[in-house]
Design an enzyme around this catalytic site. Structure first.
Site, mmCIF file in Angstrom:
data_model
loop_
_atom_site.group_PDB
_atom_site.id
_atom_site.type_symbol
_atom_site.label_atom_id
_atom_site.label_comp_id
_atom_site.label_asym_id
_atom_site.label_seq_id
_atom_site.Cartn_x
_atom_site.Cartn_y
_atom_site.Cartn_z
ATOM 1 N N HIS A 171 -6.931 -5.143 10.310
ATOM 2 C CA HIS A 171 -6.723 -4.854 8.884
ATOM 3 C C HIS A 171 -5.430 -5.495 8.377
ATOM 4 C CE1 HIS A 171 -4.411 -0.765 9.474
ATOM 5 N NE2 HIS A 171 -3.621 -1.792 9.619
ATOM 6 N N GLU A 182 -9.461 -2.193 5.482
ATOM 7 C CA GLU A 182 -10.056 -1.910 6.780
ATOM 8 C C GLU A 182 -11.317 -2.762 6.974
ATOM 9 O OE1 GLU A 182 -8.352 -0.278 8.738
ATOM 10 O OE2 GLU A 182 -7.755 1.708 8.054
ATOM 11 N N ASN A 203 -7.207 -3.314 14.442
ATOM 12 C CA ASN A 203 -8.592 -3.622 14.066
ATOM 13 C C ASN A 203 -8.660 -4.806 13.092
ATOM 14 O OD1 ASN A 203 -7.607 -2.549 11.714
ATOM 15 N ND2 ASN A 203 -8.996 -0.803 11.629
ATOM 16 N N ASP A 243 0.805 -1.215 0.000
ATOM 17 C CA ASP A 243 0.000 0.000 0.000
ATOM 18 C C ASP A 243 0.842 1.270 0.000
ATOM 19 O OD1 ASP A 243 0.986 -0.421 2.547
ATOM 20 O OD2 ASP A 243 -0.957 -0.815 3.446
HETATM 21 P P1 PGA Z 1 2.489 -1.817 12.709
HETATM 22 O O1 PGA Z 1 1.319 -1.793 11.637
HETATM 23 O O2 PGA Z 1 3.459 -2.843 12.252
HETATM 24 O O3 PGA Z 1 3.067 -0.426 12.676
HETATM 25 O O4 PGA Z 1 1.856 -2.160 14.015
HETATM 26 C C1 PGA Z 1 0.802 -2.996 11.181
HETATM 27 C C2 PGA Z 1 -0.378 -2.724 10.296
HETATM 28 O O5 PGA Z 1 -1.138 -1.777 10.589
HETATM 29 O O6 PGA Z 1 -0.566 -3.447 9.330
#
Ligand code: PGA
Length: 242
Positions: free
Chosen positions: A138, A143, A136, A67
């Site tokens: 995702h 999302e 959450n 992304d």
């Molecule tokens: P993080 O993010 O590794 O910074 O916790 C993971 C994600 O949101 O996919």
């Protein structure tokens, strides 16, 4: 799902890097799907270390990232383009032009997404997709929603994701509100998926994803239907697992 229990972040990073190395060694011209976020940084560090020791060669590898923020200039230190260069690409022998991310500078969402889908098809799909997981549930920027997404699309980030990502920006208002992300269908088409998770704030999402119902309300739960998923998580992230 194959679960690798790690003692802590460092151990998680080494175990995840081992799985990525195995992929690169077994198929030197593989396509790696890569992820940003805090979780994979240690994994990339370990890969760089092994590359410097002469144990890994990325000269034939292609990479596609999950992304990118929409409207984010590449040179901005918060862009995922910048992140990938700083944390991996600039330190290993990936060939120039063989690493792809969605083009966050393309204002036309439809074009940005169809161009990126074309890239993924052109490279022949993904051999190993690395994923973090959001609090959450995702994956990428897919999302929680009422349906599973297909290919690359533009998303509105949820308040929970904006809140989680604001630590990287001066003020919350600076966090972009939209992003281009690879879709769930594309992630599910990867031959192998490697999900990394560290810390207690991921424990509920990890539990819901692998022990709850498969639902787009928890996007990572779709991975229960994937044949080759490797989860590498530390004790804190596993604290709610049975
Ligand atoms: P993080 O993010 O590794 O910074 O916790 C993971 C994600 O949101 O996919």
């Amino acid at each position: 799902m194959r679960l690798y229990k790690a003692k802590n972040y460092e151990d998680m990073s080494r175990k995840a890097a081992n799985i990525i190395s195995a992929q690169v060694i077994m198929k030197p011209d593989c396509v790696l799907g890569l992820a940003t976020g805090s979780t994979p940084i240690g994994t990339y560090k370990q890969l760089i270390e092994w590359y410097n020791k002469g144990d890994l060669d990325f000269s034939e590898v292609t990479t596609v990232n999950l992304d990118e923020y929409k409207g984010m200039p590449r040179e901005n230190s918060q862009s995922y383009y910048y992140f990938m260069h700083t944390n991996l690409f600039d330190h290993v022998n990936l060939q120039k032009g063989r690493s792809f991310l969605p083009d966050g500078t393309e204002p036309d969402s439809e074009k940005a997404c169809s161009d990126y889908n074309a890239v993924i098809h052109q490279v022949g799909g993904i051999d190993l997709q690395l994923l973090g997981i959001g609090r959450n549930g995702h994956i990428g920027f897919n999302e929680p929603a009422d349906h599973f997404s297909l290919e690359t699309h533009c998303v509105d980030l949820t308040p929970s994701t904006i809140d989680a990502n604001k630590r990287f920006f001066e003020k919350e208002e600076d966090v972009p509100r939209q992003a281009y992300t690879m879709g769930i269908k594309t992630i599910m088409q990867a031959k192998r998926v490697l999900l990394v998770a560290s810390g207690e704030d991921k424990a509920q999402a990890l539990y819901d994803s692998f022990y709850g119902p498969v639902t787009p309300a928890v996007p990572a739960s779709i991975l229960q239907y994937h044949r080759n998923v490797y989860v590498v998580a530390d004790e804190a992230a596993l604290s709610k697992m049975p």
